[in-house]
Design an enzyme around this catalytic site. Structure first.
Site, short mmCIF file in Angstrom:
data_model
loop_
_atom_site.label_atom_id
_atom_site.label_comp_id
_atom_site.label_asym_id
_atom_site.label_seq_id
_atom_site.Cartn_x
_atom_site.Cartn_y
_atom_site.Cartn_z
N ARG A 176 -14.19 50.10 -17.14
CA ARG A 176 -13.95 49.41 -16.95
C ARG A 176 -15.02 48.80 -15.70
NH1 ARG A 176 -8.76 51.28 -13.63
NH2 ARG A 176 -8.59 48.79 -12.72
N ILE A 230 -15.10 38.30 -14.87
CA ILE A 230 -15.03 38.90 -13.12
C ILE A 230 -14.05 40.35 -13.15
CG2 ILE A 230 -13.15 38.33 -11.77
CD1 ILE A 230 -12.26 35.43 -13.02
N ARG A 231 -15.31 41.31 -12.85
CA ARG A 231 -15.38 42.98 -12.92
C ARG A 231 -14.62 43.03 -14.38
NH1 ARG A 231 -14.93 45.25 -8.21
NH2 ARG A 231 -12.87 46.73 -9.14
N GLU A 251 -9.79 31.35 -21.21
CA GLU A 251 -8.94 30.69 -20.52
C GLU A 251 -9.37 29.68 -19.23
OE1 GLU A 251 -9.12 33.70 -20.40
OE2 GLU A 251 -8.13 34.73 -18.64
N GLY A 298 -6.31 40.33 -15.40
CA GLY A 298 -5.78 40.78 -14.43
C GLY A 298 -5.66 42.27 -13.98
N GLU A 299 -5.44 42.77 -13.58
CA GLU A 299 -5.54 44.20 -13.37
C GLU A 299 -4.67 44.92 -13.86
OE1 GLU A 299 -6.30 47.30 -11.84
OE2 GLU A 299 -4.50 47.64 -11.41
N CYS A 313 -9.72 40.60 -20.43
CA CYS A 313 -10.75 41.21 -19.29
C CYS A 313 -9.46 42.22 -19.74
CB CYS A 313 -10.93 40.74 -18.43
SG CYS A 313 -11.39 40.89 -17.20
N HIS A 339 -13.01 35.26 -19.68
CA HIS A 339 -11.88 34.47 -19.43
C HIS A 339 -12.34 33.28 -20.43
CE1 HIS A 339 -9.77 37.05 -16.77
NE2 HIS A 339 -11.24 37.72 -16.96
N1 GLN Z 1 -11.28 44.65 -13.21
C1 GLN Z 1 -9.95 44.46 -13.48
C2 GLN Z 1 -9.43 45.89 -14.11
O1 GLN Z 1 -9.79 47.52 -14.60
C3 GLN Z 1 -10.33 43.37 -14.86
C4 GLN Z 1 -11.13 41.80 -14.64
C5 GLN Z 1 -9.95 40.90 -14.89
O2 GLN Z 1 -9.02 41.28 -16.13
N2 GLN Z 1 -10.46 39.50 -14.60
O3 GLN Z 1 -8.07 45.66 -14.21
#
Ligand code: GLN
Length: 194
Positions: free
Chosen positions: A108, A137-138, A176, A49-50, A81, A174
């Site tokens: 990150r 993903i990022r 999941e 997530g974030e 992540c 990920h």
């Molecule tokens: N880039 C996000 C962060 O720094 C993490 C991305 C993700 O969980 N897919 O929180």
């Protein structure tokens, strides 16, 4: 853990996908949002997530000391992540609350904007059935691994993307999101080793 009950931190991010994956494995899985709910689970997943949002909400709800206490007492904890970022001891340039549990540094968004998302087949140490199709993903990258930290998977360029330290597991990608439940099964096996 004979019949484990797995908690998934449900503050933000893709916790529903983790819950669905454990349930598909026939394992009871519940959303955790308050410290008292930790008493009812045998393991905890921190989803992607974030990481800034997850950290701030976790701090506001008093979850950080509660999770750290259980983890230090041996409860398996797995961060994917943003969850991996939240678990690290060191996150350069990230002045936000983290658990600081795992002896590694996590950078990150380490793979740059041009490849915000990518997929790769990775070999996972101790996992049968061929490479694991990993979705990034990022995604963050792990480095400065402490002595007790074992690399479980890395990319061709050497970037560490999955690591384990005793009862603690971190993945940059990920599991999941792909329908391959082997990483969730591997996580469950940590409970029987501690
Ligand atoms: N880039 C996000 C962060 O720094 C993490 C991305 C993700 O969980 N897919 O929180």
């Amino acid at each position: 853990m004979t019949s484990p009950r797995v908690g998934v931190l449900g503050l933000q991010g893709d916790f529903q996908e983790h819950l669905a994956t454990f349930r598909a494995l026939g394992v009871e899985a519940v959303d955790v949002r308050r410290p008292d709910q930790l008493a009812d689970v045998d393991a905890l997943v921190i989803p992607g997530g974030e990481s800034t949002t997850i950290g701030k909400l976790a701090e506001r709800y008093g979850l950080i000391p509660a999770i750290c206490d259980r983890a230090r007492a041996g409860m398996p904890v797995w961060g994917t992540c943003a969850g991996a970022i939240f678990m690290a001891k060191d996150v350069p340039g990230h002045p936000h609350p983290i658990l600081g549990l795992m002896d590694l540094s996590v950078e990150r968004n380490a793979f740059g904007r041009q490849v915000d998302s990518f997929e790769a087949d990775v070999q996972v140490l101790g996992m049968d059935g061929g490479p694991f199709h990993a979705v990034f993903i990022r995604a963050p990258r792990m480095s400065a691994l402490g002595k007790g930290v074992e690399v479980l998977a890395s990319l061709d360029d050497g970037s560490v993307v999955a690591a384990r330290e005793g009862n603690l597991l971190a993945t940059s990608f990920h599991p999941e999101l792909t329908g391959d439940r082997r990483f969730h099964a591997l996580f469950l096996s940590l409970g029987s080793q501690h």
